[in-house]
Structures are given as C-alpha cells and as structure tokens.
Design an enzyme around this catalytic site. Structure first.
Site, short mmCIF file in Angstrom:
data_model
loop_
_atom_site.label_atom_id
_atom_site.label_comp_id
_atom_site.label_asym_id
_atom_site.label_seq_id
_atom_site.Cartn_x
_atom_site.Cartn_y
_atom_site.Cartn_z
CD GLU A 80 -2.99 -0.87 0.07
OE1 GLU A 80 -3.40 0.27 -0.19
OE2 GLU A 80 -3.35 -1.88 -0.57
CB SER A 110 -38.23 -44.43 34.56
OG SER A 110 -39.33 -45.24 34.21
#
Length: 780
Positions: free
Chosen positions: A88, A460
């Site tokens: 850049e 159960s």
C-alpha cells in the site's frame, strides 16, 4: 531558436507552478479550517462486537454488524506490517502524509497507460478517508484528504497511524481490521499466520470484493504473489523465503463464521440475557462475556450428541437422498452441475453435502463442494446396501444429493441429516455452573434450545424424586412393596382408568424399594406414590426446583407424566449429587467492557456457603446409593464400561418411547442426555433411555472424567448401615450373611415393613415434617 523556446517553456512552467501554488494555497486556506477535529483518532473507539468465551478463553460467539478485533501495534507481527507497507505505501515512514514521489510516479504511469491504472493514496490518506470522508471522486474531496492526512501526520506518530489503519480498514466478509480478517479467512489469530497468509491479507485493501479469496481465489492468489514480490524487491524477505511463501498451499475458510468451539445455543442464551440488560449497545461496545462452559467438556458434549444421533439414524435405516439432479455427460458440465446443486448447502456438524457420481453395490463415488471426490465402500456401505443394490424399490442413482461423513483412516460413509433431536447439559452441582450445553443437533437448522425450552415428560428419570419423598415418609430401601398387577380408576389417574405395567411385563409378589428403583419397576413406583399421597409428593418436589403446576397430583406422576426441561432436571439431580443443597444453574460468569472493566459478575449459590439445604443429607446419600445400583446392576448397567464406582443415575423412557433420558452424576458433575422428536412421536419399539440416551451420556462422561480421580460420597451422621435378609427386608443379627443396607437411624427395620395400598409403619417417633420448599425455576 532552441534557446528561445526553452525559455518560453520554462516561463510557462514557472507561471503554471505559481498559479497552481496560489490556487492550492487558496484552496488550503478555504478547506483547512473546515477539516474535522481528530478526536476520532486520538480517542479511537472502534465498533467492537460482543464476543462470548468459555471459562478457559475459547471463542464461542460473536454478535455485531462488523467483525472487529482490536490489536495494538506492538502485537502486530513484523511480516504483517511489512506486507501492508509493500502493498500500500512503501514510503510510509518517509513521507509526511502525502507521498510526492508516489504522486509523480502514479501520474507518469497513468499518462503512459492512457488511463487511471495506479493510485497515489498513502496509508495516512486512507486513514483520513476511512474515518472522516466519503469515497466520492471529486477534487475537493481529494484535497481534503491530502490536507487531513498532513494534519494527522502532525498530530500522531507513524506507528499510531499504522495501528489505526490495521484496525479500521474493511477487508471483506464483514471483517474490519486485519485481526478480524485473519480469523475470518484463516480461522486463527494474526499471530499464528504464515508469511503467505500475511501477504494474502495485505492484498485485500486495494479491492476487498475483487481480491476476496473466498469468492475468487485465483485472483486473490495473483494479488498475494504481487505483494510477496514487492516484499522481495524492498528487501523485506530474501529469495528462499519468497519462494517458500509463493509455493505454500493456503487453506481458506468458507464464508461462514467459525469459532474455537461450537456452542451456539449457549452463546445465544448469553446474547439474549445481555440484550435484555443493555440493549442494542452490546453489538458495538466491545463487551466480552465469559461463560462457565469448559472447552473440553463442550467439545465432548458436541461429539457425543452428534454420534448418538448418527447411531440412532443408522439403527432406523437410510431415508434416501435430499434431492436428485440430472448429470450431463461432459466433465466440465458435470463440474458446473455439481457446483450449482451444492451452492446453497452448508456442512452440518461434519455432514458434508455431496453429489453422487457413480453407484455400484460395492462402491459409491461422490463429489464434495471443493471438487474432491470421495469413495464409500466396505463396511461403510452396509446400512445403505439395499439402496446401492436397488432392492425393495429403492435406488440410489448418479445425481443424488446426499451427505457424507469422514471416518477414521481416511474412510467415508454415506450419512443423512437427522429428523430426531437431542440435547445434553452438564453442570457443577457444587455451584450450578453450566460446563457444557448442546441444545440440539444443529443451531443453524433450528434455534429452539431444547435444554431450556423443551418441556418434555421425564418418564422414569423422575422416579428418584418420588422415592426421595417416600424416604421422608418412613420408607426405607429395604421396604417391601407389592409388584402385582392392579387397576386405577379415572379419578385416581385424572384421565381414564389405567392398568400400569412394568416395562418388560414382569410381576412378582413383592420387591424391596431399592430393587424396584434398580429395575425401574412401574408397579412398585405407583404403589409408593399411592402410599405417600400424590399431593404430598407434588409439594415435596418443589424443593428440587420443579414447578408443581407441571406435575398434576395423580398417580401417573410416579412414572414421570409431568414435564421438565433438561436444565431443570440437571439442577434437580444436582441436589442428590451435592448432599442435599439447592443451587441455581448459571451460565454467565463475568462480562467486561471495552476497557476490561467488569460490568457484570455472577454471584452463584455455593454448597457450604450460601446454598440453601433443601433435603436431608441422609436422603441424598441413601438415594445416591440406590442410583449407584441402577448403574451397577440395573437399567443403566452399560455405564459400567466407564469403570468407575462414583457414578449414580437413572434412565427414563416415556410411553411409546416418545422421550428417552439418562440423568447421571458424580460428586462434581451432573449430566443429562435427552433424545426425541420435536413433535413428539414414537422413536421406535426398541428405543429406551438405555439404548438411545445413555450412550450419549457415557461418551460425554468418558471424556469429561478422563484423568479425574474417583471421589465417591461419605455417609452423613444419622445413617445406620445394617445387614438385612434380601427376601424379607428383616434386620439380621450381627455376623450373619445378608445384604448391606442403609437406613435413617429413626427408621430401622426391626420388623418387616410392607408398603403399598395399605402400608404399615411402626415408629417410636412421629414422621418428620419436610423442610420448607425452595422457589422453583432456574436462572442463567
């Protein structure tokens, strides 16, 4: 003549320069005073998303419009900084915000090419544009950008400017900043990236959509090679390093969010809680929430649940492909057809979408989304053998869209998305900290959290709470109860007349209460509830955190006909595990703001500190010894493969196997596994809690308890251990062989005690009143 023209040209150039300088000065005089102040840079507050972690720091969720992760400049790897500068702004540390040489170079390049091929924006100019300006292409905006860049350079150091750039720039896939991009594209923090990966990221700012490696990898690769070439030219790397980076094979993550461990249901619970407390600000304020989850346990819970669901699917057969497409003849055409068929399908918990290319009774070839071809053969073909062979009117054809799953030793199997659902939750009974939570097979398919939102019949697995109530009424593990058939009226059941039966249809004259729980005998359980009274039992279960309104006071309550959530059941079993204390489950431990200040902290109930006692410690101990027998000899005997003596628990299977459960615990960990359909229907005649849910629990506990020493429980004061006759429940003289049993000291079996329709008790002291109930419900 030449000399005269040279003077004319020089005069014109100087005149233009003077006019240009005057105009530039005038523009600067008009624009500079209007430049924005730099507080946004000097007091930088990026929009950071809410991030959610396990207790040991693994990221499990992120919520916000922008994916961000701030990183200080001194934590940025050297290669990352060099790659950005090479791509850049190679003179970043030399210019004053505007690179004059760069402008001249770009102008010359553009003049030669006849168009705008090269820009001259510096990193500082990009910072100015990203924070303060638009992307409109006007002279005024460009002048403002240049002057703002110079103003920034006069007020901030080069490293601070680079830090702002690294954290603010948009890099595609909703990722802002290079740290977020590293996790988005490569699934790891910046510090763990290679040079090749640094260069790939550094190529993104020029055009994130154009060079996105998820969307267009060849173009992104070309840009990466350009960045590496610039790094070599600028002497940031040498020739061998450059060559190795160019040749490195990159693995790009697909365009989905990835976290350190899958815990989407838990992350959503945290998000909802914080949103209710803080509102929309949680999505941009950079809050960090740490849960009580433990990464290893969460990973084990995921694996166990996924495997349990896959095992159920295999027991019930292959249902067929998801859809069928027509495959063209040419190779390129097939590639295109496969890509189109799979473009909208995502992997679901290691089940990858694929298109079948060829089928024989001995081999299936299928192509994945990445273009690779897998083969399914041998034992992996067994469960789809009839489809591969075209038997029973079922045929798997080329073009079938299916799911495949990787197996050990580079093998693959044909799989399918399940219709069945499952849930698993684990918590620490000493303080209620939730250590693992899986609310369903896949969060992306259904956000419904079955751990907290699914009210299901416990079957159960609810019996221990009825038996616990019976202990307070004077029953003992040695109490004999009838195990013979009987019929209940509609008034007793709250519905129709009912003839309860044991699961296997067996009967006997009498059974000891311990044996009845070990074998999960329905006839005995109903008689126990009949003996103590449904209204007493309904009031008693409140101390475990159950809502009495969800458990009507009828005898069917003995078989778990009410409704619970898995999290509620986990908290209730925690009372047995911790010796009789009620602790509320919680998930959020701490929340920090973006300055690492604590804004929220849990205040859990802790055993031995502020947790209320809700049942007699003797009750918890005796019940635990009974549930240890369930694991040793009863319906959960296959848990013996863990080779531990400190496990207790209970299976649960409802009518027509619409819900299957296993609830089990050690002194330090409670875990609940559930399986069923979201719209309740039978899971199949052979499906039980032992068959469907217990294996999930076992696989989870095998991992969670690995290298954890066995601990066990110590009998509290007031528990008397005696030897009894197993046939009569009578106390035997000291020294005579029999069964060892545990009793409250005030309920010793001096003579036979027969419970049931007309229980007989002969106590010297009145039955104790139960302790005051605690409030029902749990909190995150």
């Amino acid at each position: 003549m030449f000399s005269r023209w040279w003077h004319y040209a020089l005069a014109i150039a100087l005149g233009l320069a003077v006019v240009g300088s005057a105009l530039a000065g005038l523009a600067a005089a008009l624009i500079y005073p209007k430049l924005p102040p730099l507080e946004a840079l000097t007091d930088y507050k990026p929009k950071l998303p809410l991030r959610i972690y396990t207790a040991d720091g693994a990221l499990i969720g992120e919520f916000g419009e922008e994916r961000r992760a701030f990183i200080a400049i001194d934590k940025v790897p050297k290669y990352m900084k060099q790659a950005i500068i090479a791509a850049e702004d190679e003179r970043f540390y030399a210019h004053g915000g505007v690179d004059t040489l760069g402008v001249l170079r770009a102008a010359g390049s553009n003049l030669v090419s006849g168009g705008v091929k090269e820009g001259a924006s510096t990193i500082t100019m990009q910072v100015a544009r990203n924070f303060f300006l638009s992307n409109e292409k006007t002279l005024t905006r460009k002048l403002s950008e240049a002057m703002l860049a110079m103003k920034i350079e006069h007020n901030l150091s080069k490293d601070k400017i680079l830090e702002l750039y690294i954290n603010q720039i948009y890099l595609g896939q909703r990722a802002y900043g290079f740290e977020a991009a590293a996790r988005t594209y490569f699934g790891k923090p910046m510090k763990d990236l290679s040079l090749a990966e640094f260069a790939m990221l550094a190529g993104l700012p020029k055009a994130p959509s154009r060079y996105n490696p998820v969307v267009n990898f060849p173009r992104a690769k070309a840009r990466q090679q350009y960045v590496l070439g610039r790094m070599r030219t600028l002497k940031f790397i040498d020739e061998p390093t450059w060559k190795a980076a160019v040749e490195e094979k990159l693995v790009i993550r697909p365009a989905r969010q990835h976290f350190d461990v899958v815990a989407s249901y838990a992350a959503e619970m945290v998000r909802q809680t914080l949103f209710e407390k803080y509102g929309e600000s949680i999505y941009s304020s950079g809050y960090k929430a740490y849960t009580t989850l433990l990464r290893a346990q969460q990973e084990a819970a995921n694996r166990s649940l996924w495997q349990g669901v896959a095992d159920y699917d295999q027991r019930h057969g292959y249902r067929g492909p998801e859809k069928q497409i027509s495959l063209p003849s040419g190779k390129a055409e097939i590639e295109a057809a496969v890509a189109k068929a799979l473009e909208d399908l995502s992997p679901v918990n290691e089940l990858f979408p694929a298109v079948v290319l060829a089928v024989t009774p001995k081999l299936i070839r299928a192509q994945l989304q990445d273009g690779s071809v897998v083969e399914i053969s041998g034992a992996s073909l067994k469960w789809v053998a009839s489809w591969a062979a075209g038997k029973k009117g079922r045929k798997l054809l080329p073009g079938a869209v299916v799911r495949v799953q990787a197996q050990p030793k580079k093998q693959w199997r044909l799989a399918q998305l399940p219709e069945i659902e499952s849930a698993l939750v684990a918590l620490d009974p000493r303080n209620g900290a939730i250590t693992a939570l899986v609310g369903g097979f896949d969060f992306s398919r259904a956000k419904f959290n079955r751990v907290t939102q699914a009210w299901r019949q416990p079957g159960s697995s609810f019996k221990p709470f009825i038996y616990s109530a019976a202990l307070e009424k004077g029953y003992t593990p040695a109490t004999l109860i009838e195990n013979t058939p009987f019929t209940l009226t509609a008034e007793e059941t709250g519905n129709d007349a009912w003839e309860p039966k044991n699961y296997d249809g067996s009967t006997s004259e009498v059974e000891r209460m311990r044996t009845a729980l070990t074998k999960s005998l329905n006839l005995v359980s109903v008689r126990i509830l009949q003996g103590i009274g449904p209204y007493y039992a309904r009031d008693y279960i409140k101390r475990f955190g159950f809502d009495p309104a969800r458990h009507p006071p009828y005898l069917t309550m003995a078989l778990g006909a009410g409704s619970v959530t898995p999290l509620q059941l986990a908290a209730a079993y925690g009372v047995f595990a911790n010796g009789g204390y009620g602790v509320k489950p919680y998930l959020i431990d701490k929340v920090y703001d973006n300055r690492n200040q604590i804004v929220m902290q849990a205040a859990p109930q802790k055993v031995g500190a502020n947790a209320p006692r809700v049942i007699d410690p003797r009750n918890a101990y005796v019940m635990t010894t009974m549930m240890q027998d369930v694991v040793r000899y009863g319906t959960a005997a296959r848990a013996g493969q863990l080779n531990r003596g400190d496990i207790a628990g209970k299976t649960g299977t409802t009518n027509d196997a619409r819900d299957t459960w296993f609830a089990g615990y050690t002194p330090d960990l409670v875990a609940i596994a559930w399986m069923g359909y979201d719209q309740p229907r039978s899971m199949g005649r052979a499906e039980t809690g032992s068959q469907a849910s217990l294996p999930i629990w076992i696989n989870f506990m095998a991992s969670a308890l690995k290298n954890v020493p066995q601990k066990g429980w110590t009998a509290p004061p007031g528990v008397v251990t005696l030897t009894i006759d197993p046939l009569t429940g009578l106390r035997l003289p000291e020294g005579e062989p029999g069964l060892v049993e545990h009793f409250y000291e005030e309920f010793l079996p001096d003579e036979a005690t027969i419970g049931g329709d007309d229980p007989f008790f002969d106590f010297e002291e009145p039955i104790k009143q139960p302790p005051a109930p605690i409030e029902s419900g749990t909190a995150i």
